[in-house]
Design a protein around this motif. Structure first.
Motif, PDB file in Angstrom:
ATOM      1  N   SER A 125       0.818  -1.211   0.000  1.00 46.11           N
ATOM      2  CA  SER A 125       0.000   0.000   0.000  1.00 46.11           C
ATOM      3  C   SER A 125       0.854   1.265   0.000  1.00 46.11           C
ATOM      4  CB  SER A 125      -0.943   0.008   1.212  1.00 46.11           C
ATOM      5  OG  SER A 125      -0.230   0.178   2.423  1.00 46.11           O
ATOM      6  N   ARG A 126       2.071   1.171   0.550  1.00 47.36           N
ATOM      7  CA  ARG A 126       2.969   2.336   0.540  1.00 47.36           C
ATOM      8  C   ARG A 126       3.557   2.580  -0.847  1.00 47.36           C
ATOM      9  NH1 ARG A 126       5.258   0.256   5.322  1.00 47.36           N
ATOM     10  NH2 ARG A 126       7.074  -0.408   4.105  1.00 47.36           N
ATOM     11  N   GLN A 127       3.807   1.498  -1.577  1.00 44.58           N
ATOM     12  CA  GLN A 127       4.490   1.630  -2.862  1.00 44.58           C
ATOM     13  C   GLN A 127       3.561   1.668  -4.063  1.00 44.58           C
ATOM     14  OE1 GLN A 127       8.180  -0.843  -3.256  1.00 44.58           O
ATOM     15  NE2 GLN A 127       7.530  -1.704  -1.296  1.00 44.58           N
ATOM     16  N   LEU A 128       2.351   1.132  -3.906  1.00 44.64           N
ATOM     17  CA  LEU A 128       1.437   1.006  -5.023  1.00 44.64           C
ATOM     18  C   LEU A 128       0.091   1.643  -4.692  1.00 44.64           C
ATOM     19  CD1 LEU A 128       2.215  -2.753  -5.771  1.00 44.64           C
ATOM     20  CD2 LEU A 128       3.179  -0.761  -6.945  1.00 44.64           C
ATOM     21  N   CYS A 129      -0.743   1.774  -5.705  1.00 52.68           N
ATOM     22  CA  CYS A 129      -2.044   2.411  -5.514  1.00 52.68           C
ATOM     23  C   CYS A 129      -3.076   1.361  -5.109  1.00 52.68           C
ATOM     24  CB  CYS A 129      -2.463   3.109  -6.808  1.00 52.68           C
ATOM     25  SG  CYS A 129      -4.012   4.026  -6.678  1.00 52.68           S
ATOM     26  N   MET A 130      -2.967   0.882  -3.881  1.00 50.17           N
ATOM     27  CA  MET A 130      -3.934  -0.092  -3.397  1.00 50.17           C
ATOM     28  C   MET A 130      -4.127   0.062  -1.891  1.00 50.17           C
ATOM     29  SD  MET A 130      -1.959  -3.785  -3.493  1.00 50.17           S
ATOM     30  CE  MET A 130      -1.815  -3.758  -5.271  1.00 50.17           C
ATOM     31  N   ASP A 131      -5.292  -0.336  -1.431  1.00 50.62           N
ATOM     32  CA  ASP A 131      -5.616  -0.307  -0.007  1.00 50.62           C
ATOM     33  C   ASP A 131      -5.050  -1.568   0.632  1.00 50.62           C
ATOM     34  OD1 ASP A 131      -7.050  -0.751   2.506  1.00 50.62           O
ATOM     35  OD2 ASP A 131      -8.395   0.857   1.857  1.00 50.62           O
ATOM     36  N   LYS A 132      -4.314  -1.404   1.724  1.00 52.80           N
ATOM     37  CA  LYS A 132      -3.690  -2.569   2.368  1.00 52.80           C
ATOM     38  C   LYS A 132      -4.734  -3.591   2.814  1.00 52.80           C
ATOM     39  CE  LYS A 132      -3.418  -0.433   6.962  1.00 52.80           C
ATOM     40  NZ  LYS A 132      -2.492   0.014   8.038  1.00 52.80           N
ATOM     41  N   ASN A 133      -5.927  -3.129   3.170  1.00 51.41           N
ATOM     42  CA  ASN A 133      -6.962  -4.057   3.633  1.00 51.41           C
ATOM     43  C   ASN A 133      -7.462  -4.958   2.503  1.00 51.41           C
ATOM     44  OD1 ASN A 133      -7.042  -3.153   6.359  1.00 51.41           O
ATOM     45  ND2 ASN A 133      -8.153  -1.344   5.683  1.00 51.41           N
ATOM     46  N   ASP A 134      -7.432  -4.444   1.267  1.00 43.00           N
ATOM     47  CA  ASP A 134      -7.897  -5.246   0.129  1.00 43.00           C
ATOM     48  C   ASP A 134      -6.975  -6.433  -0.119  1.00 43.00           C
ATOM     49  OD1 ASP A 134     -10.023  -3.555  -0.247  1.00 43.00           O
ATOM     50  OD2 ASP A 134      -9.025  -2.330  -1.769  1.00 43.00           O
ATOM     51  N   ILE A 135      -5.672  -6.193  -0.080  1.00 46.85           N
ATOM     52  CA  ILE A 135      -4.748  -7.298  -0.343  1.00 46.85           C
ATOM     53  C   ILE A 135      -4.626  -8.203   0.884  1.00 46.85           C
ATOM     54  CG2 ILE A 135      -2.629  -6.050   0.301  1.00 46.85           C
ATOM     55  CD1 ILE A 135      -1.375  -7.519  -2.195  1.00 46.85           C
ATOM     56  N   LEU A 136      -4.741  -7.630   2.080  1.00 48.27           N
ATOM     57  CA  LEU A 136      -4.684  -8.449   3.293  1.00 48.27           C
ATOM     58  C   LEU A 136      -5.868  -9.400   3.348  1.00 48.27           C
ATOM     59  CD1 LEU A 136      -3.214  -9.068   5.903  1.00 48.27           C
ATOM     60  CD2 LEU A 136      -4.501  -7.237   7.019  1.00 48.27           C
ATOM     61  N   ARG A 137      -7.015  -8.926   2.869  1.00 46.76           N
ATOM     62  CA  ARG A 137      -8.204  -9.770   2.844  1.00 46.76           C
ATOM     63  C   ARG A 137      -7.967 -11.004   1.968  1.00 46.76           C
ATOM     64  NH1 ARG A 137     -11.566  -5.729   3.407  1.00 46.76           N
ATOM     65  NH2 ARG A 137     -11.288  -5.099   1.246  1.00 46.76           N
TER      66      ARG A 137
END
Length: 339
Positions: A125-137
């Motif tokens: 989420s720090r390096q790319l345009c994504m929400d950390k919760n989306d990938i953690l899910r």
């Protein structure tokens, strides 16, 4: 004579229009950016905000020309979210064409020294345009992990620390596909054959490598530590690895493992359970995985950190000798007031 004069005036007027038109249009094609830089179109970004960003990076005139072209075909829309590399000398027209076509530039996504999937999600989420919760899910969902051949416990083995080339706007699902493709390439026939000779699956090799990497940062020892744990596994001994206890109780800041910590009720506590834990306790480097696969033979089954705090260890096959090393190390901890 009068007709000739009229023609001359018309020619002069036409030339004036051409010159004026050229003076207006030439800068769109031939004035270049004064530096190279990657620019971003963020979600919910307004044209005004993007224009301000261009002004800050390349000056008002350059930004104005790009935004004038944007009136013909918009460049700040949800489908244009991404990172775009502006090369030094790139004209406003070429940049507008790149932006309006959505021709993103790849970016580097790098991660290392991570322990949990939550750490990975934070890094992404720090390096790319994504929400950390989306990938953690996705990384904690059984069905999602199963689609790659893993469980939520073993999926960290798929996340091999490295530098990946991706689009900044990559979706979490696509990023994990990239991780899986790299995992498949890494686990070639040679490595799988070596794992099989050790009696381990690739996921188990990574799990053991994660323990080794937590045990020592001293690279020359990694093969020796790997073989020590392989010896324990082959003898049916418990691994009794302190880092697995830290993982089990969720506290890697511990400087000293006490008896109360060894009682942690967790499948990751290798003082309490037999064999390997259910999954990696960190995402080990490829070099550590290779150290496990190529572990040199020896008979050691005990190790203890050296009392000089050099980061290396004392190895032995003798329990009595191990206890002597342990007493020396505990005394050193006491002298330093480490509790």
């Amino acid at each position: 004579m009068k007709k000739t004069k009229t023609k001359l005036l018309v020619i002069i007027a036409v030339l004036a229009i051409i010159v004026a038109g050229a003076a207006f249009t030439v800068p769109f094609f031939f004035s270049g950016a004064d530096k190279g830089k990657t620019i971003y179109i963020y979600p919910d970004m307004t044209e005004s905000a993007f224009s301000d960003s261009l002004k800050a990076d390349f000056g008002q005139a350059y930004a104005r020309r790009v935004m004038m072209l944007s009136n013909y075909r918009r460049i700040v829309t949800p489908r244009h979210i991404g990172a775009y590399r502006v090369e030094k000398g790139m004209s406003p027209f070429d940049l507008w064409r790149k932006l309006s076509s959505g021709a993103q530039s790849p970016v580097k996504f790098t991660f290392n020294n991570l322990r949990t999937v939550a750490d990975f999600a934070e890094s992404a989420s720090r390096q790319l345009c994504m929400d950390k919760n989306d990938i953690l899910r996705l990384l904690t969902d059984s069905a999602s992990c199963a689609s790659f051949g893993f469980t939520p416990q073993t999926v960290p083995a798929m996340l091999i620390p490295d530098t990946y080339e991706v689009y900044w706007s990559v979706k979490p699902e696509k990023l994990l596909e990239k991780m899986h493709d790299n995992y498949i390439r890494f686990w070639n026939d040679e490595r799988k054959t070596k794992a099989k000779k050790l009696g381990l699956t690739p996921e188990e090799v990574v799990t053991l490598a994660s323990i080794v990497e937590e045990e020592t940062a001293y690279s020359p020892e990694k093969g020796k530590v790997s073989r020590l744990y392989l010896n324990r596994l082959s003898k049916g001994m418990k691994l009794q690895s302190d880092p697995t206890v830290k993982f089990a109780i969720g506290d890697f800041s511990l400087k000293r493992i006490l008896h109360k910590h060894l009682a942690a009720n967790s499948p990751y506590n290798t003082y309490a359970v037999q064999g390997l834990p259910p999954g990696p306790i960190r995402m080990p480097e490829k070099s550590t995985v290779n150290a496990v696969l190529n572990a040199p033979p020896h008979d050691y089954i005990y190790m203890c950190a050296k009392a000089d705090f050099s980061g290396s260890h004392e190895f032995t096959a003798s329990y009595a000798e191990h206890l002597r090393y342990a007493r020396l190390y505990q005394a050193a901890l006491n002298r330093r007031g480490i509790k």
